[in-house]
Design a protein around this motif. Structure first.
Motif, short mmCIF file in Angstrom:
data_model
loop_
_atom_site.label_atom_id
_atom_site.label_comp_id
_atom_site.label_asym_id
_atom_site.label_seq_id
_atom_site.Cartn_x
_atom_site.Cartn_y
_atom_site.Cartn_z
N GLY A 265 -6.62 2.48 -3.77
CA GLY A 265 -5.47 1.62 -3.50
C GLY A 265 -5.47 1.23 -2.07
N CYS A 299 0.08 1.45 -1.62
CA CYS A 299 0.15 1.88 -3.11
C CYS A 299 1.48 1.85 -3.57
CB CYS A 299 -0.42 3.23 -3.32
SG CYS A 299 -2.20 3.57 -2.76
N LYS A 308 -0.68 0.75 -8.73
CA LYS A 308 -1.54 0.49 -7.73
C LYS A 308 -2.37 1.70 -7.08
CE LYS A 308 -3.55 -2.13 -4.22
NZ LYS A 308 -2.87 -2.31 -3.07
N ALA A 309 -1.65 2.96 -7.27
CA ALA A 309 -2.47 4.19 -6.57
C ALA A 309 -3.19 4.83 -7.39
CB ALA A 309 -1.12 5.16 -6.35
N THR A 310 -4.30 5.22 -7.24
CA THR A 310 -5.30 5.73 -7.90
C THR A 310 -5.26 7.46 -7.80
OG1 THR A 310 -7.04 6.06 -6.32
CG2 THR A 310 -6.98 3.89 -7.32
N ASP A 313 -5.93 8.56 -4.27
CA ASP A 313 -4.82 7.78 -3.11
C ASP A 313 -3.61 9.11 -3.13
OD1 ASP A 313 -5.61 5.26 -2.10
OD2 ASP A 313 -5.50 4.73 -4.35
N LEU A 542 -9.09 -3.91 -7.54
CA LEU A 542 -7.72 -3.33 -7.21
C LEU A 542 -7.24 -4.05 -6.07
CD1 LEU A 542 -8.01 0.71 -7.26
CD2 LEU A 542 -6.75 -0.74 -8.87
#
Length: 570
Positions: A265, A299, A308-310, A313, A542
């Motif tokens: 992200g 994120c 959005k955040a992986t 992240d 992303l």
């Protein structure tokens, strides 16, 4: 002054130990089993009874009586040498060897041990000094959008490389915009103030001649948060030595060098990972705060609904919080940065229009489309508005300007409005007609009271129609207008309403996707590209969230929750 320390605060005797070409300091008779000592890198550290740090490796001088560490810091080997509670800058301490471990010498002429305790502020000050010298430079360059992620990634990666690479190599972070454009990035300005980094110390693109350095053979480039240079910088590609990015790689354009790309992200996540895996001991709270806040903003406060955040992240945000428990709460920093990002108070009309701007062109005609986060009524009442709008169009060679405003009312409901400014009557009729007559999508426009000449304002009833959906309408209207005129764009000429109507009918029935260079948008639109990377589709993988995207997502969530809320009331 130069006497022996008082008996109440005994100092250990220090001796220098040379290992594999590196200078280390150890207490006489002390035992250090740090990983860094075994690898022969950085400074060996004496931690007294802090066994966990000894086992896992730390590389900064520290005494528990001076700097209290969290358990996470002990495990990762993070610590700071401090002679007193205040300040994080360089120290000058005379050891028994007669040498100052932190003597004040020119930064980039010092040994590596001298760099470990320097602050970001001191570092940036010396970077500016280095620009005055004729010497090779390693420039860490962010992208041309210069959003918070790009700026922080450049600053922190250059800072890290300075502390972990041979001292004679100079790493300089460069913000890839003109200094005059920084006020447009409200979140950048706010965050710099928050961490006490003066804007005056930053180095901007108009303050360093990269092309001259390259021609002189003095330039090495490291790209962060992008991996393709703009067309104007194509000649610098052979100077690129490394790339760190979080977007899908574009093989056609990517420089032939070491490339580190991972779809996360925030690029700041990758910088954090590099620091904690490579030299966690150099991480101080200031740097951690920069990285932490940037990842959270990018994120969207790690919101699972936004997606959005992986996992990576989230992992490194948690690590930073474990290392520095006094970092601001996530909600607090996200709210502050979001508010600063939307804040346009203090900006001139020209700056407000440029803050989030896209441009569409067709057959030589050019229209600027700006998103603004303020009510239309307040915008139309700005002093000197018409001269400012005319000057903006002239300065940017635009034939027309469309301003799309968005904000939340007192009931937290989204409100969209738009205004079309154009001195050319026929073009203004064409653009307004296309928006009024559109059925796919339907904007549900109603006229907004305005006495300004050459300007038509509207309330937009359908708040689901964002700028990315309006751009194709304007693109086709511009194309139809240019075809019907058959005259050079930008020259006002009387036109029959029949010609305009025919062009509008053709525009309304011939909408095709992908007309605008950035209309191939993902579900969440990316940060405005400006001239970030020519011909490079950065809106894959992303995406970055623009301010408009946040508003749009909030609208979708509120609308989706409305039926369930109504049902519960029943």
């Amino acid at each position: 002054m130069g006497g022996e320390p008082a008996a109440s605060s005994p100092e250990p005797e220090w001796e220098e130990v040379e290992k594999m070409g590196e200078t280390k300091f150890l207490p006489s008779g002390g035992e250090c089993r740090s990983r860094t000592e075994k690898e022969g890198s950085a400074l060996a550290v004496y931690w007294g009874t802090t066994r966990g740090a000894e086992e896992l490796g730390a590389a900064r001088l520290s005494r528990p009586s001076v700097h209290r560490l969290t358990q996470a810091q002990r495990e990762l080997g993070c610590g700071h040498f401090r002679t007193h509670p205040q300040g994080w800058g360089q120290r000058s301490r005379t050891r028994s060897s007669g040498r100052g471990a932190f003597a004040r010498e020119p930064l980039f002429n010092q040994g590596r041990r001298h760099l470990l305790d320097i602050t970001m502020e001191d570092y940036l000050q010396r970077c500016r000094t280095a620009l005055q010298e004729s010497r090779p430079l390693h420039v860490v360059l962010g992208n041309e959008a210069c959003d918070l992620d790009s700026m922080v990634s450049a600053l922190t990666l250059a800072f890290y490389l300075t502390k972990t690479t041979e001292a004679q190599e100079v790493f300089v972070p460069v913000l890839n915009i003109k200094r005059s454009e920084l006020p447009l990035r409200g979140d950048n300005v706010f965050f710099l103030q928050k961490v006490h980094i003066p804007e005056t110390l930053l180095i901007f693109r108009d303050e360093i001649d990269l092309h001259a350095l390259h021609q002189a053979g003095l330039l090495t480039l490291i790209l962060v948060d992008h991996h393709v240079l703009s067309r104007n910088d194509a000649a610098l590609e052979e100077a690129v030595a490394e790339v760190m990015d979080h977007r899908p790689i574009e093989q056609k354009h990517c420089p032939p060098c070491h490339v580190s790309v991972e779809l996360v992200g925030s690029c700041a996540t990758l910088v954090t990972e590099r620091i904690l895996q490579g030299a966690p001991e150099i991480l101080d709270r200031e740097t951690a705060a920069l990285l932490h806040g940037t990842i959270i903003l990018d994120c969207v406060n790690m919101d699972l609904k936004i997606g959005k955040a992986t996992p990576k992240d989230r992992k490194y945000v948690e690590k930073l919080e474990a290392l520095f428990p006094d970092l601001p709460q996530r909600n607090e920093i996200f709210s502050c940065l979001q508010k600063a990002k939307f804040d346009v108070s203090g900006l001139t009309t020209e700056q407000m229009l440029r803050k989030d701007q896209k441009v569409i062109c067709r057959h030589g005609a050019k229209v600027a489309v700006s998103a603004m986060y303020v009510g239309l009524e307040a915008f139309l009442q700005r002093p000197g508005l018409l001269p400012d709008l005319s000057a903006f169009c002239q300065a940017h060679s635009c034939d027309a300007l469309v301003a799309m405003t968005i904000f939340f009312d007192a009931h937290d409901e989204p409100v969209r409005q738009l205004a079309v400014f154009c001195p050319h009557v026929a073009l203004r009729m064409a653009l307004c007609g296309a928006l009024e007559r559109s059925h796919s999508p339907t904007l549900k426009l109603t006229p907004f009271p305005s006495t300004q000449p050459n300007l038509q304002a509207y309330l937009q009833g359908n708040t689901q129609v964002s700028r990315k959906k309006v751009l194709p309408l304007l693109q086709e209207a511009l194309s139809a207008y240019s075809d019907s005129m058959k005259i050079p764009a930008g020259q006002p000429e009387a036109t029959s309403s029949e010609q305009v109507d025919k062009g509008l009918d053709r525009a309304g029935s011939a909408l095709t996707p992908g007309l605008s260079q950035d209309e191939d948008d993902p579900p969440l639109p990316p940060t405005p590209m400006n001239s970030l990377v020519d011909e490079c589709p950065l809106d894959q993988g992303l995406p970055k969230l623009s301010a408009e995207a946040v508003f749009e997502k909030c609208t979708q969530i509120s609308l989706s929750q409305a039926p369930s809320a109504a049902a519960s009331k029943k």
